[in-house]
Scaffold this motif. Structure first.
Motif, PDB file in Angstrom:
ATOM      1  N   LEU A 173       0.856  -1.194   0.000  1.00  0.00           N
ATOM      2  CA  LEU A 173       0.000   0.000   0.000  1.00  0.00           C
ATOM      3  C   LEU A 173       0.884   1.234   0.000  1.00  0.00           C
ATOM      4  O   LEU A 173       1.791   1.355   0.840  1.00  0.00           O
ATOM      5  CB  LEU A 173      -0.902   0.001   1.245  1.00  0.00           C
ATOM      6  CG  LEU A 173      -1.796   1.238   1.410  1.00  0.00           C
ATOM      7  CD1 LEU A 173      -2.833   1.325   0.293  1.00  0.00           C
ATOM      8  CD2 LEU A 173      -2.487   1.216   2.773  1.00  0.00           C
ATOM      9  N   PHE A 174       0.639   2.151  -0.939  1.00  0.00           N
ATOM     10  CA  PHE A 174       1.398   3.409  -1.030  1.00  0.00           C
ATOM     11  C   PHE A 174       0.521   4.548  -0.517  1.00  0.00           C
ATOM     12  O   PHE A 174      -0.599   4.748  -1.004  1.00  0.00           O
ATOM     13  CB  PHE A 174       1.790   3.696  -2.485  1.00  0.00           C
ATOM     14  CG  PHE A 174       2.717   2.668  -3.060  1.00  0.00           C
ATOM     15  CD1 PHE A 174       4.081   2.739  -2.843  1.00  0.00           C
ATOM     16  CD2 PHE A 174       2.221   1.601  -3.805  1.00  0.00           C
ATOM     17  CE1 PHE A 174       4.942   1.778  -3.362  1.00  0.00           C
ATOM     18  CE2 PHE A 174       3.062   0.637  -4.332  1.00  0.00           C
ATOM     19  CZ  PHE A 174       4.434   0.726  -4.108  1.00  0.00           C
ATOM     20  N   VAL A 175       1.047   5.299   0.451  1.00  0.00           N
ATOM     21  CA  VAL A 175       0.271   6.390   1.059  1.00  0.00           C
ATOM     22  C   VAL A 175       1.139   7.636   1.126  1.00  0.00           C
ATOM     23  O   VAL A 175       2.268   7.591   1.651  1.00  0.00           O
ATOM     24  CB  VAL A 175      -0.182   6.028   2.497  1.00  0.00           C
ATOM     25  CG1 VAL A 175      -1.200   7.055   2.990  1.00  0.00           C
ATOM     26  CG2 VAL A 175      -0.772   4.633   2.575  1.00  0.00           C
ATOM     27  N   GLY A 176       0.620   8.759   0.642  1.00  0.00           N
ATOM     28  CA  GLY A 176       1.327  10.026   0.744  1.00  0.00           C
ATOM     29  C   GLY A 176       1.323  10.530   2.179  1.00  0.00           C
ATOM     30  O   GLY A 176       0.400  10.252   2.942  1.00  0.00           O
ATOM     31  N   ALA A 177       2.362  11.304   2.520  1.00  0.00           N
ATOM     32  CA  ALA A 177       2.499  11.792   3.899  1.00  0.00           C
ATOM     33  C   ALA A 177       2.408  13.311   3.950  1.00  0.00           C
ATOM     34  O   ALA A 177       3.273  14.009   3.430  1.00  0.00           O
ATOM     35  CB  ALA A 177       3.829  11.329   4.483  1.00  0.00           C
ATOM     36  N   GLY A 178       1.335  13.807   4.555  1.00  0.00           N
ATOM     37  CA  GLY A 178       1.197  15.243   4.827  1.00  0.00           C
ATOM     38  C   GLY A 178       1.254  15.408   6.344  1.00  0.00           C
ATOM     39  O   GLY A 178       2.323  15.429   6.946  1.00  0.00           O
ATOM     40  N   THR A 179       0.071  15.462   6.960  1.00  0.00           N
ATOM     41  CA  THR A 179       0.054  15.405   8.436  1.00  0.00           C
ATOM     42  C   THR A 179       0.425  14.009   8.912  1.00  0.00           C
ATOM     43  O   THR A 179       0.675  13.797  10.085  1.00  0.00           O
ATOM     44  CB  THR A 179      -1.356  15.712   8.987  1.00  0.00           C
ATOM     45  OG1 THR A 179      -2.253  14.681   8.550  1.00  0.00           O
ATOM     46  CG2 THR A 179      -1.864  17.054   8.515  1.00  0.00           C
ATOM     47  N   THR A 180       0.405  13.057   8.009  1.00  0.00           N
ATOM     48  CA  THR A 180       0.586  11.598   8.213  1.00  0.00           C
ATOM     49  C   THR A 180      -0.633  10.937   8.859  1.00  0.00           C
ATOM     50  O   THR A 180      -0.553   9.787   9.293  1.00  0.00           O
ATOM     51  CB  THR A 180       1.875  11.204   8.986  1.00  0.00           C
ATOM     52  OG1 THR A 180       1.784  11.573  10.362  1.00  0.00           O
ATOM     53  CG2 THR A 180       3.120  11.824   8.361  1.00  0.00           C
ATOM     54  N   GLY A 181      -1.766  11.640   8.873  1.00  0.00           N
ATOM     55  CA  GLY A 181      -2.989  11.022   9.404  1.00  0.00           C
ATOM     56  C   GLY A 181      -3.406   9.812   8.582  1.00  0.00           C
ATOM     57  O   GLY A 181      -3.687   8.736   9.127  1.00  0.00           O
ATOM     58  N   THR A 182      -3.447   9.967   7.256  1.00  0.00           N
ATOM     59  CA  THR A 182      -3.835   8.844   6.394  1.00  0.00           C
ATOM     60  C   THR A 182      -2.821   7.713   6.547  1.00  0.00           C
ATOM     61  O   THR A 182      -3.191   6.536   6.706  1.00  0.00           O
ATOM     62  CB  THR A 182      -3.875   9.287   4.906  1.00  0.00           C
ATOM     63  OG1 THR A 182      -4.582  10.514   4.795  1.00  0.00           O
ATOM     64  CG2 THR A 182      -4.557   8.224   4.051  1.00  0.00           C
ATOM     65  N   LEU A 183      -1.552   8.081   6.505  1.00  0.00           N
ATOM     66  CA  LEU A 183      -0.481   7.077   6.597  1.00  0.00           C
ATOM     67  C   LEU A 183      -0.553   6.310   7.912  1.00  0.00           C
ATOM     68  O   LEU A 183      -0.533   5.070   7.934  1.00  0.00           O
ATOM     69  CB  LEU A 183       0.880   7.779   6.467  1.00  0.00           C
ATOM     70  CG  LEU A 183       2.110   6.903   6.670  1.00  0.00           C
ATOM     71  CD1 LEU A 183       2.231   5.865   5.565  1.00  0.00           C
ATOM     72  CD2 LEU A 183       3.377   7.764   6.714  1.00  0.00           C
ATOM     73  N   MET A 184      -0.639   7.020   9.024  1.00  0.00           N
ATOM     74  CA  MET A 184      -0.606   6.344  10.324  1.00  0.00           C
ATOM     75  C   MET A 184      -1.869   5.522  10.568  1.00  0.00           C
ATOM     76  O   MET A 184      -1.796   4.422  11.121  1.00  0.00           O
ATOM     77  CB  MET A 184      -0.412   7.365  11.463  1.00  0.00           C
ATOM     78  CG  MET A 184       0.955   8.011  11.493  1.00  0.00           C
ATOM     79  SD  MET A 184       2.336   6.875  11.223  1.00  0.00           S
ATOM     80  CE  MET A 184       2.113   5.732  12.556  1.00  0.00           C
ATOM     81  N   GLY A 185      -3.026   6.033  10.151  1.00  0.00           N
ATOM     82  CA  GLY A 185      -4.269   5.254  10.334  1.00  0.00           C
ATOM     83  C   GLY A 185      -4.210   3.958   9.550  1.00  0.00           C
ATOM     84  O   GLY A 185      -4.540   2.880  10.059  1.00  0.00           O
ATOM     85  N   CYS A 186      -3.756   4.043   8.288  1.00  0.00           N
ATOM     86  CA  CYS A 186      -3.674   2.844   7.443  1.00  0.00           C
ATOM     87  C   CYS A 186      -2.572   1.914   7.945  1.00  0.00           C
ATOM     88  O   CYS A 186      -2.762   0.695   8.026  1.00  0.00           O
ATOM     89  CB  CYS A 186      -3.402   3.233   5.984  1.00  0.00           C
ATOM     90  SG  CYS A 186      -4.811   4.037   5.205  1.00  0.00           S
ATOM     91  N   ALA A 187      -1.406   2.473   8.274  1.00  0.00           N
ATOM     92  CA  ALA A 187      -0.278   1.635   8.694  1.00  0.00           C
ATOM     93  C   ALA A 187      -0.619   0.885   9.983  1.00  0.00           C
ATOM     94  O   ALA A 187      -0.338  -0.308  10.112  1.00  0.00           O
ATOM     95  CB  ALA A 187       0.971   2.493   8.877  1.00  0.00           C
ATOM     96  N   ARG A 188      -1.253   1.575  10.913  1.00  0.00           N
ATOM     97  CA  ARG A 188      -1.616   0.913  12.183  1.00  0.00           C
ATOM     98  C   ARG A 188      -2.636  -0.202  11.932  1.00  0.00           C
ATOM     99  O   ARG A 188      -2.515  -1.315  12.459  1.00  0.00           O
ATOM    100  CB  ARG A 188      -2.172   1.963  13.169  1.00  0.00           C
ATOM    101  CG  ARG A 188      -2.387   1.447  14.577  1.00  0.00           C
ATOM    102  CD  ARG A 188      -2.407   2.595  15.595  1.00  0.00           C
ATOM    103  NE  ARG A 188      -3.357   3.639  15.281  1.00  0.00           N
ATOM    104  CZ  ARG A 188      -4.656   3.609  15.616  1.00  0.00           C
ATOM    105  NH1 ARG A 188      -5.155   2.588  16.283  1.00  0.00           N
ATOM    106  NH2 ARG A 188      -5.454   4.613  15.292  1.00  0.00           N
TER     107      ARG A 188
END
Ligand SMILES: Cc1ncc(COP(=O)(O)O)c(C=O)c1O
Length: 332
Positions: A173-188
């Motif tokens: 899964l590739f996720v862009g990082a801004g605030t990293t909200g999307t990244l951290m929610g998906c990664a967790r």
């Protein structure tokens, strides 16, 4: 067919574009721009507002204040208008004119910070401005997308489970990082429920999020001048950095296939295709990338030839639209 009575009740959660035909690489793009806010930030905004209401800090007569490079501002404008709250959005000159106009049309007061802070750039200046506002008037409620757990929770609760349900054989899964909200929610979510899935963060060259030096960036959405407090890099398997010129080329490649996506989608696609090219060992990798928004908000930047030439130099779009070799890739 859904029938709704508030704008935030609708979000298309199940649309993917198979990019194999456009890119020559198998990659499914999850389209998050199909809702009344036009971006993934509708889910973030909804989660932030509901958390503030549940904790009692936001109620009738409250005025939401938030720093946003644009999309969260639009999403909060919609929810604030629908629920009867005031909203003051603090942004910076990288916010598109059309986004600013959209917020104003929804009744939002937009303040633009013109000078970047010496430490922390425009984001640092915006955060300082919000702190000053809150010190002046107790009616202001700062939702703070950069620190609120409700930001990542939106993607832990909604985005990641939707991907997991649709792709039971997902590899990457590739996720862009801004605030990293999307990244951290998906990664967790994937570490807890499907630990075999590799989660790759895609960031802009010039962002300090994963430790690189701060450099000027022109495209809003991804990257940060201040390390995002929500980031816990131990959940992230790999990081790719993408030059903004490659972001623009990727957007134009997709546009030539009839798909007009936002700037950060170009970043994520560029990073994903190069990561997949390096990782490819002949096996079929099932890969999904998240597209945070669509392209109409970028007609005066990413899709404006004059702006592209002025910002990145002449001939960029008349030469090969293939992106340059991988800028950097590192295991965290
Ligand atoms: C277009 C776009 N892409 C990417 C992002 C980054 O998402 P996140 O803040 O969840 O990291 C944003 C957030 O503002 C955005 O508006």
């Amino acid at each position: 067919m859904p029938i709704i009575s508030a704008p935030h009740e609708y979000h298309e959660e199940d649309l993917y574009v198979d990019l194999a035909g456009v890119l020559g690489t198998s990659l499914y793009l999850k389209c998050e721009g199909l809702n009344f806010a036009g971006s993934i930030k509708l889910k973030t905004a909804r989660s932030l507002v509901e958390a503030a209401e549940a904790s009692g800090v936001l109620g009738p007569g409250g005025i939401i204040v938030e720093s946003s490079s644009g999309n969260l501002g639009v999403a909060l404008s919609i929810i604030a208008a629908s629920k009867g709250y005031g909203f003051l959005c603090v942004t910076d000159p990288r916010c598109n004119d059309s986004t600013r106009q959209l917020m104003a049309a929804l009744g939002t007061e937009v303040h633009t910070v013109r000078e970047p802070a010496a430490d922390g750039g425009y984001l640092g200046a915006r955060l300082r401005y919000v702190e000053q506002l809150c010190a002046l008037d107790s009616r202001y409620v700062w939702l703070n997308q950069y620190t609120s757990p409700a930001n990542a929770d939106a993607h832990y609760r909604w985005t990641a489970p939707a991907i997991a349900a649709r792709f039971t054989d997902l590899d990457v899964l590739f996720v862009g990082a801004g605030t990293t909200g999307t990244l951290m929610g998906c990664a967790r979510y994937f570490k807890e429920h499907r630990p075999g899935v590799t989660v790759v963060a895609v960031d802009a060259v010039g962002s300090v999020t994963f430790g690189g030096p701060a450099l000027p960036r022109m495209i809003p959405g991804l990257g940060a001048g201040v390390r995002p407090p929500l980031l816990d890099a131990s959940y992230v398997d790999d990081v790719v950095h993408v030059d903004e010129a490659d972001t623009v080329k990727a957007c134009h490649r997709l546009a030539r296939g009839g798909f007009l996506f936002g700037g950060s989608t170009g970043t994520v696609i560029s990073g994903a295709t190069r990561w997949l090219a390096q990782a490819g060992d002949g096996r079929d990798i099932v890969a999904v990338a998240i597209a945070p928004d669509l392209g109409e908000r970028y007609l005066d930047s990413v899709y404006c030839p004059d702006w592209v030439e002025k910002t990145y130099g002449p001939d960029m779009l008349t030469t090969n639209l293939e992106e340059s070799p991988l800028i950097s890739m590192s295991v965290v």
